[in-house]
Design an enzyme around this catalytic site. Structure first.
Site, PDB file in Angstrom:
ATOM      1  N   ILE A 123      16.694  -3.168  -6.879  1.00 44.12           N
ATOM      2  CA  ILE A 123      17.053  -3.967  -8.040  1.00 44.12           C
ATOM      3  C   ILE A 123      16.310  -3.412  -9.239  1.00 44.12           C
ATOM      4  O   ILE A 123      15.114  -3.106  -9.157  1.00 44.12           O
ATOM      5  CB  ILE A 123      16.753  -5.470  -7.831  1.00 44.12           C
ATOM      6  CG1 ILE A 123      17.295  -6.290  -9.003  1.00 44.12           C
ATOM      7  CG2 ILE A 123      15.285  -5.727  -7.572  1.00 44.12           C
ATOM      8  CD1 ILE A 123      17.377  -7.780  -8.721  1.00 44.12           C
ATOM      9  N   ALA A 124      17.028  -3.244 -10.336  1.00 43.19           N
ATOM     10  CA  ALA A 124      16.463  -2.587 -11.523  1.00 43.19           C
ATOM     11  C   ALA A 124      16.471  -3.548 -12.705  1.00 43.19           C
ATOM     12  O   ALA A 124      17.496  -3.715 -13.368  1.00 43.19           O
ATOM     13  CB  ALA A 124      17.239  -1.321 -11.852  1.00 43.19           C
ATOM     14  N   GLU A 127      12.014  -2.228 -17.543  1.00 39.47           N
ATOM     15  CA  GLU A 127      12.259  -1.072 -18.403  1.00 39.47           C
ATOM     16  C   GLU A 127      10.953  -0.590 -19.011  1.00 39.47           C
ATOM     17  O   GLU A 127       9.968  -1.349 -19.057  1.00 39.47           O
ATOM     18  CB  GLU A 127      13.263  -1.434 -19.498  1.00 39.47           C
ATOM     19  CG  GLU A 127      14.613  -1.830 -18.948  1.00 39.47           C
ATOM     20  CD  GLU A 127      15.646  -2.130 -20.019  1.00 39.47           C
ATOM     21  OE1 GLU A 127      16.802  -2.379 -19.672  1.00 39.47           O
ATOM     22  OE2 GLU A 127      15.284  -2.112 -21.216  1.00 39.47           O
ATOM     23  N   GLU A 244      11.770 -14.557  -4.514  1.00 39.02           N
ATOM     24  CA  GLU A 244      11.047 -13.291  -4.656  1.00 39.02           C
ATOM     25  C   GLU A 244       9.546 -13.531  -4.763  1.00 39.02           C
ATOM     26  O   GLU A 244       8.740 -12.835  -4.136  1.00 39.02           O
ATOM     27  CB  GLU A 244      11.550 -12.533  -5.881  1.00 39.02           C
ATOM     28  CG  GLU A 244      10.832 -11.197  -6.095  1.00 39.02           C
ATOM     29  CD  GLU A 244      11.396 -10.399  -7.255  1.00 39.02           C
ATOM     30  OE1 GLU A 244      10.805  -9.350  -7.575  1.00 39.02           O
ATOM     31  OE2 GLU A 244      12.419 -10.821  -7.836  1.00 39.02           O
ATOM     32  N   ARG A 270     -21.033  -3.570  13.669  1.00 37.93           N
ATOM     33  CA  ARG A 270     -21.879  -2.715  12.837  1.00 37.93           C
ATOM     34  C   ARG A 270     -23.302  -3.271  12.789  1.00 37.93           C
ATOM     35  O   ARG A 270     -23.513  -4.464  12.542  1.00 37.93           O
ATOM     36  CB  ARG A 270     -21.317  -2.626  11.414  1.00 37.93           C
ATOM     37  CG  ARG A 270     -22.156  -1.735  10.502  1.00 37.93           C
ATOM     38  CD  ARG A 270     -21.683  -1.793   9.066  1.00 37.93           C
ATOM     39  NE  ARG A 270     -22.572  -1.040   8.196  1.00 37.93           N
ATOM     40  CZ  ARG A 270     -22.516  -1.057   6.870  1.00 37.93           C
ATOM     41  NH1 ARG A 270     -21.587  -1.783   6.257  1.00 37.93           N
ATOM     42  NH2 ARG A 270     -23.364  -0.351   6.151  1.00 37.93           N
ATOM     43  N   GLN A 281     -27.494 -13.820   6.911  1.00 39.55           N
ATOM     44  CA  GLN A 281     -26.957 -15.018   6.268  1.00 39.55           C
ATOM     45  C   GLN A 281     -25.987 -14.670   5.149  1.00 39.55           C
ATOM     46  O   GLN A 281     -24.958 -15.348   4.958  1.00 39.55           O
ATOM     47  CB  GLN A 281     -28.099 -15.883   5.724  1.00 39.55           C
ATOM     48  CG  GLN A 281     -27.628 -17.254   5.247  1.00 39.55           C
ATOM     49  CD  GLN A 281     -28.779 -18.115   4.757  1.00 39.55           C
ATOM     50  OE1 GLN A 281     -29.407 -17.804   3.737  1.00 39.55           O
ATOM     51  NE2 GLN A 281     -29.070 -19.194   5.482  1.00 39.55           N
ATOM     52  N   GLY A 341     -19.268  -0.684   3.773  1.00 33.02           N
ATOM     53  CA  GLY A 341     -20.130   0.308   3.146  1.00 33.02           C
ATOM     54  C   GLY A 341     -19.340   1.515   2.686  1.00 33.02           C
ATOM     55  O   GLY A 341     -18.224   1.395   2.172  1.00 33.02           O
ATOM     56  N   THR A 367       4.260 -10.702 -13.753  1.00 34.69           N
ATOM     57  CA  THR A 367       2.799 -10.652 -13.764  1.00 34.69           C
ATOM     58  C   THR A 367       2.215 -12.055 -13.598  1.00 34.69           C
ATOM     59  O   THR A 367       2.881 -13.066 -13.846  1.00 34.69           O
ATOM     60  CB  THR A 367       2.270 -10.057 -15.078  1.00 34.69           C
ATOM     61  OG1 THR A 367       2.619 -10.951 -16.152  1.00 34.69           O
ATOM     62  CG2 THR A 367       2.853  -8.681 -15.347  1.00 34.69           C
TER      63      THR A 367
END
Length: 381
Positions: A123-124, A127, A244, A270, A281, A341, A367
């Site tokens: 879908i476009a 622009e 959407e 780890r 903690q 890390g 947005t």
């Protein structure tokens, strides 16, 4: 908390789709990321398995399921750390426009291929100069006999290179006073003279999702490819953007859950200063904060999904979910990456790719700033 959205048929579907991911997605992910697109064969195999357009009417080649089947596809793809195989864009964003607004001839022409994977959709709307401002579209469509002549440019189009058909938003009335009423939608087929697929865009994340520029240079599109009525494009877009944005929220939520799950497991393994970092903690507090955000998000989202399936008008709530879940994902993945890390900066670690993929969730489908505008308007402000 226990989820009660799904029935037994949905869980069987989930099991089947997980097998599909193990067999047809995971073995190819690294290669897809390197080539910048997903293989066409993967689309066809997804279609064969009934995983494309699962809620589509069997009369058009669909499986006759419901939106909850799509929810499962979105969730499981997120759990597989795959944000590039744009199945949900195809099935739950683009195809519903044709299914809802298309003529019977259009449905028969395109939908079976969409369900089988023979037709990939895009879908476009966006622009180069407009972003989320649909009223500012510059692409035009001028009627010329039994064709419309399209001229203009689109950018950031997902599935832009692979697509066989693309729904294009264009102005059929250039009068500024008709900024919204002048928008129409057209289904443009690949290979149409004047429909030019531009360069594949290089992105920070989503490396296996082909994203491109599209241009239309005196592109003659048959009148029969007009979707709905001329000038009805904006209304159609507004009706479908609810789902959407919900689709984006579902992917964000599932992604955050998977990232947190893997980070907890990593922190138990780890060691630093002679003990697992999960025993510190600070680690416990940070992961507890992430877990709380994830759990709160899941409770809100599952209720929203249920109400969407029931057909309720949820523009405000879906905008809230897109806003909140995408922000939450960004916070959780950033916090979790820190526990890895230096390894969290290495691309071979899924959390690293998830970090890059997460950033665009606050941008596309409108947005997050636009989400706040919509929410405020729905509040009567």
């Amino acid at each position: 908390m226990e989820r009660n959205l799904f029935r037994e048929e949905h869980e069987l579907f989930r099991t089947s789709f997980r097998r599909f991911i193990d067999r047809e997605v995971k073995p190819h992910q690294e290669r897809w990321m390197e080539q910048g697109s997903v293989d066409r064969e993967a689309w066809r195999k997804a279609g064969e398995g009934g995983f494309l357009c699962p809620s589509l009417d069997p009369a058009y080649g669909g499986a006759g399921g419901d939106f909850l089947h799509s929810v499962i596809v979105i969730e499981e793809m997120a759990r597989a750390y795959d944000a590039g195989f744009a199945m949900s864009l195809h099935s739950d964003v683009v195809v519903p426009y044709i299914e809802t607004f298309g003529t019977e001839e259009q449905k028969q022409r395109w939908l079976p291929g969409c369900a089988s994977g023979e037709i990939v959709t895009a879908i476009a709307m966006t622009e180069p100069g407009t972003g989320s401002d649909l009223a500012g579209l510059a692409t035009t469509a001028v009627r010329d006999g039994d064709h419309y002549v399209l001229n203009g440019a689109k950018t950031f189009i997902s599935n832009g290179i692979l697509c066989d058909i693309c729904i294009v938003a264009a102005k059929t009335d250039s009068n500024p006073e008709n900024a919204h009423r002048g928008i129409s939608l057209f289904v443009v087929e690949a290979g149409t003279p004047g429909f030019v697929k531009g360069k594949k865009l290089r992105k920070m994340g989503l490396p296996s999702q082909d994203t491109s520029e599209l241009s239309f240079e005196d592109c003659r599109v048959p009148v029969k490819n007009l979707l709905g009525e001329e000038g009805g494009g904006f209304v159609m877009l507004m009706k479908k953007l609810q789902q959407e944005r919900l689709v984006v929220a579902i992917g964000c939520q599932a992604g955050a859950e998977r990232i947190l799950e893997d980070t907890v497991a990593y922190c138990k393994e780890r060691k630093a200063f002679g003990k697992p970092i999960a025993k510190f903690q600070n680690t416990q507090f940070k992961l507890a904060e992430c877990a709380t955000k994830v759990e709160v998000g899941r409770t809100f989202l599952d209720r929203l999904i249920a109400e969407h399936v029931a057909g309720k008008y949820l523009v405000k709530e879906c905008s809230m979910a897109k806003l909140w879940q995408s922000e939450m994902l960004g916070e959780v993945v950033d916090e979790c990456l820190q526990f890895f890390g230096g390894y969290g900066y290495m691309l071979e670690y899924p959390v690293t790719r998830a970090y890059m993929d997460a950033r665009v969730q606050r941008i596309f489908a409108g947005t997050n700033e636009i989400m706040k505008v919509i929410i405020a308007k729905q509040m009567g402000l």
